[in-house]
Design an enzyme around this catalytic site. Structure first.
Site, PDB file in Angstrom:
ATOM      1  N   ASN A 120      -7.340  -9.995  -4.292  1.00 47.18           N
ATOM      2  CA  ASN A 120      -8.564  -9.218  -4.074  1.00 47.18           C
ATOM      3  C   ASN A 120      -9.835 -10.060  -4.147  1.00 47.18           C
ATOM      4  O   ASN A 120     -10.890  -9.579  -4.559  1.00 47.18           O
ATOM      5  CB  ASN A 120      -8.629  -8.037  -5.057  1.00 47.18           C
ATOM      6  CG  ASN A 120      -8.031  -6.770  -4.448  1.00 47.18           C
ATOM      7  OD1 ASN A 120      -8.383  -6.392  -3.336  1.00 47.18           O
ATOM      8  ND2 ASN A 120      -7.128  -6.131  -5.175  1.00 47.18           N
ATOM      9  N   ASP A 124      -1.769 -10.107  -4.101  1.00 50.34           N
ATOM     10  CA  ASP A 124      -3.067  -9.640  -3.629  1.00 50.34           C
ATOM     11  C   ASP A 124      -4.064  -9.976  -4.734  1.00 50.34           C
ATOM     12  O   ASP A 124      -4.087  -9.322  -5.770  1.00 50.34           O
ATOM     13  CB  ASP A 124      -2.999  -8.133  -3.371  1.00 50.34           C
ATOM     14  CG  ASP A 124      -4.339  -7.549  -2.958  1.00 50.34           C
ATOM     15  OD1 ASP A 124      -5.328  -8.309  -2.881  1.00 50.34           O
ATOM     16  OD2 ASP A 124      -4.400  -6.330  -2.719  1.00 50.34           O
ATOM     17  N   GLU A 147       1.362  -3.161  -5.073  1.00 57.50           N
ATOM     18  CA  GLU A 147       0.889  -1.801  -4.817  1.00 57.50           C
ATOM     19  C   GLU A 147       2.042  -0.887  -4.379  1.00 57.50           C
ATOM     20  O   GLU A 147       2.049  -0.329  -3.291  1.00 57.50           O
ATOM     21  CB  GLU A 147      -0.253  -1.793  -3.789  1.00 57.50           C
ATOM     22  CG  GLU A 147      -1.180  -0.606  -4.000  1.00 57.50           C
ATOM     23  CD  GLU A 147      -2.478  -0.678  -3.215  1.00 57.50           C
ATOM     24  OE1 GLU A 147      -3.225   0.310  -3.303  1.00 57.50           O
ATOM     25  OE2 GLU A 147      -2.751  -1.673  -2.531  1.00 57.50           O
ATOM     26  N   HIS A 172      -2.346  -4.461   4.701  1.00 58.22           N
ATOM     27  CA  HIS A 172      -2.167  -5.896   4.500  1.00 58.22           C
ATOM     28  C   HIS A 172      -1.037  -6.378   5.404  1.00 58.22           C
ATOM     29  O   HIS A 172      -0.163  -5.602   5.786  1.00 58.22           O
ATOM     30  CB  HIS A 172      -1.769  -6.225   3.054  1.00 58.22           C
ATOM     31  CG  HIS A 172      -2.816  -5.941   2.034  1.00 58.22           C
ATOM     32  ND1 HIS A 172      -3.487  -6.930   1.351  1.00 58.22           N
ATOM     33  CD2 HIS A 172      -3.293  -4.763   1.555  1.00 58.22           C
ATOM     34  CE1 HIS A 172      -4.338  -6.377   0.497  1.00 58.22           C
ATOM     35  NE2 HIS A 172      -4.232  -5.056   0.594  1.00 58.22           N
ATOM     36  N   ASN A 222       0.845  -1.210   0.000  1.00 63.79           N
ATOM     37  CA  ASN A 222       0.000   0.000   0.000  1.00 63.79           C
ATOM     38  C   ASN A 222       0.880   1.260   0.000  1.00 63.79           C
ATOM     39  O   ASN A 222       0.672   2.183   0.784  1.00 63.79           O
ATOM     40  CB  ASN A 222      -0.949  -0.003   1.205  1.00 63.79           C
ATOM     41  CG  ASN A 222      -2.043   1.056   1.074  1.00 63.79           C
ATOM     42  OD1 ASN A 222      -2.305   1.545  -0.013  1.00 63.79           O
ATOM     43  ND2 ASN A 222      -2.650   1.417   2.191  1.00 63.79           N
TER      44      ASN A 222
END
Length: 259
Positions: A151, A149, A36, A249, A10
């Site tokens: 999602n 990830d 990310e 995360h 992130n």
């Protein structure tokens, strides 16, 4: 033992300020897949591009401050592959592959569809594009681990409030069915779930920033290491690292026996 980590940061610069790279220096995993990045090469200092003891490789998004994936590895790979061959998604920096002998490790960042109906449609388009790629990958006959990830929470055990999320992105029937086809039809293995079939709240890897989600452990398991059957059979232990918080995360760590 081969230790592989998957971590959605992130924002790589934000994770750096929260101690992610200091943790790497202490734990020294062999391969670290990150997602990310929210950065491009010009934004990254030398310690982030090439941390002590690691080689760093990246697939940046064209849009600044958005998406992007990377792989840090202690051994220099034989080959690096960026992207899936789809211009729209490759511009978002979502796929990076590193080959080490007979082993391939991939960092992937599946789009989130939660921000708008348009992004959900983009997510479905990515899943449609990615499915045949996964099929080709498993037919290569190599040992492959795909970290990232995804999602998507696969089953009810994979999130706290599953009943309230049946119509929400990340737990839609179509998304869950797509994961099931990867496992049941193509033959990929969900490594952490194979190791710990009944793990519930300890398996969560993501928590909303809203309310007290992290404090109350109202989480989702959406970060996976998905592997070819032979590679998955070599998995010996796994855990979600929560001793420090680098992101919304938590890193997923899996130890594999050497071949």
């Amino acid at each position: 033992m081969l230790r592989i980590v998957s971590a959605n940061l992130n924002g790589i610069r934000s994770a750096h300020t929260k101690g992610f790279f200091s943790w790497l220096e202490q734990d020294l995993p062999d391969i670290v897949c990150v997602q990310e990045l929210k950065a491009q090469a010009a934004d990254l200092s030398a310690p982030l591009l090439k941390p002590p003891g690691y080689h760093g490789f990246f697939h940046y998004a064209e849009k600044k401050g958005y998406s992007g994936v990377g792989i840090y590895c202690r051994q220099l790979p034989d080959r690096i592959v960026e992207g899936i061959g789809h211009s729209e998604f490759d511009a978002e920096g979502r796929f990076l592959r590193a080959d080490f002998g007979s082993l391939s490790v991939i960092s992937v960042y599946v789009p989130s569809g939660s921000s708008s109906p348009e992004r959900q449609l983009a997510k479905f388009a990515f899943l449609d594009e990615f499915f045949p790629i996964l099929d080709r990958l498993i037919k290569e006959g190599r040992d492959i681990v795909i970290c990232g990830d995804w999602n998507i929470a696969h089953r009810e055990i994979d999130l706290k409030n599953w009943k309230g999320n049946l119509k929400n992105s990340g737990f839609l029937p179509e998304e869950r069915a797509w994961l099931s086809r990867i496992f049941d039809v193509q033959g990929w293995a969900d490594v952490y779930r194979q190791l710990y079939p009944d793990a519930g709240e300890t398996a969560y890897t993501w928590w909303s920033n809203r309310g007290q989600a992290y404090a109350k452990n109202v989480g989702w398991r959406i970060d996976y290491q998905i592997a070819t059957p032979g590679m998955a059979a070599r998995a010996r232990a796994g855990n979600v690292f929560k001793s420090s918080k680098f992101s919304d995360h938590a890193p997923l760590i899996i130890d594999y026996a050497e071949k």
